[in-house]
Design a protein around this motif. Structure first.
Motif, short mmCIF file in Angstrom:
data_model
loop_
_atom_site.label_atom_id
_atom_site.label_comp_id
_atom_site.label_asym_id
_atom_site.label_seq_id
_atom_site.Cartn_x
_atom_site.Cartn_y
_atom_site.Cartn_z
N UNK A 95 35.73 46.96 -0.88
CA UNK A 95 35.19 45.70 -0.37
C UNK A 95 35.38 44.58 -1.40
N UNK A 96 35.81 43.43 -0.93
CA UNK A 96 36.05 42.28 -1.80
C UNK A 96 37.48 42.19 -2.32
N UNK A 97 38.26 43.25 -2.11
CA UNK A 97 39.66 43.26 -2.57
C UNK A 97 40.53 42.43 -1.63
N UNK A 98 41.42 41.63 -2.20
CA UNK A 98 42.34 40.87 -1.36
C UNK A 98 43.26 41.82 -0.62
N UNK A 99 43.48 41.52 0.65
CA UNK A 99 44.38 42.30 1.51
C UNK A 99 45.74 41.61 1.47
N UNK A 100 46.79 42.38 1.09
CA UNK A 100 48.12 41.80 0.91
C UNK A 100 49.18 42.75 1.45
N UNK A 101 50.25 42.18 2.02
CA UNK A 101 51.36 43.00 2.47
C UNK A 101 52.68 42.48 1.91
N UNK A 102 53.69 43.32 2.00
CA UNK A 102 55.02 42.99 1.50
C UNK A 102 55.79 42.32 2.62
N UNK A 103 55.97 41.00 2.54
CA UNK A 103 56.56 40.24 3.64
C UNK A 103 57.89 40.81 4.14
N UNK A 104 58.82 41.23 3.27
CA UNK A 104 60.08 41.77 3.79
C UNK A 104 59.93 43.07 4.60
N UNK A 105 58.74 43.67 4.60
CA UNK A 105 58.55 44.87 5.42
C UNK A 105 58.61 44.53 6.91
N UNK A 106 58.41 43.27 7.25
CA UNK A 106 58.52 42.83 8.64
C UNK A 106 59.62 41.78 8.84
N UNK A 107 60.05 41.12 7.78
CA UNK A 107 60.95 39.96 7.90
C UNK A 107 62.36 40.26 7.44
N UNK A 108 63.34 40.13 8.33
CA UNK A 108 64.73 40.31 7.95
C UNK A 108 65.21 39.09 7.15
N UNK A 109 65.03 37.91 7.72
CA UNK A 109 65.36 36.65 7.05
C UNK A 109 64.16 35.74 7.21
N UNK A 110 63.68 35.21 6.13
CA UNK A 110 62.47 34.40 6.20
C UNK A 110 62.78 32.92 6.41
N UNK A 111 61.89 32.26 7.12
CA UNK A 111 61.99 30.83 7.35
C UNK A 111 61.93 30.06 6.04
#
Length: 159
Positions: A95-111
């Motif tokens: 609890x209290x920990x920032x929730x973070x994900x690895x953007x390229x895990x879903x994004x082929x080419x980012x905007x």
């Protein structure tokens, strides 16, 4: 100082005086546990900085909307599973920990590519999408099926 601006029973979105927002867990999660289901409040054919890619040509604005405040890290603690439409804990989260994900895990080419400031010893520096990752990074992270399919296509074309 941070104030709560959105969230639900499992996630708080906090905003500081500079306008920076982040999602933090309000409950303990075990590895593999579902943090939250998600859906699309709108589906687009091209990415923008708020979308999550769910297929080769599908990019969604998240529902519930407060999930858009889950920021990037090169040392992520959650995974957006776009097949099951669930956010899954990659390791125990307190609890209290920032929730973070690895953007390229879903994004082929980012905007919008960006210089990462996650501070992780595993930081990749520049984040631009899975199509820009080297072989080492591709082995280190989990990816959604639509990304794995594109990587397989790229390997087949190179052969």
């Amino acid at each position: 100082m941070e104030i709560r601006v959105a969230g639900d029973a499992r996630i708080d979105v906090l905003r500081n005086d500079d306008g920076y927002s982040r999602a933090v867990a309000t409950v303990a999660l075990a590895e593999g546990e579902v943090l939250a289901p998600f859906g699309a409040r709108e589906t687009l054919s091209t990415p923008n900085y708020l979308t999550v890619q769910t297929g080769p040509d599908t990019h969604i604005l998240l529902s519930p909307e407060h999930l858009q405040y889950i920021n990037h890290s090169c040392d992520p603690n959650v995974f957006f599973d776009t097949t099951r439409m669930e956010i899954i804990a990659l390791r125990a989260i307190t609890p209290g920990e920032e929730v973070q994900f690895f953007y390229p895990s879903t994004e082929w080419t980012m905007d919008r590519a960006f210089d990462c400031l996650c501070g992780s010893s595993a930081c990749l520096g520049r984040i631009a999408g899975a199509d820009q990752l080297d072989a080492d990074a591709l082995e280190r992270y989990a990816f959604n099926q639509h990304i794995l399919d594109r990587l397989a296509e790229r390997l087949a074309e190179a052969a």
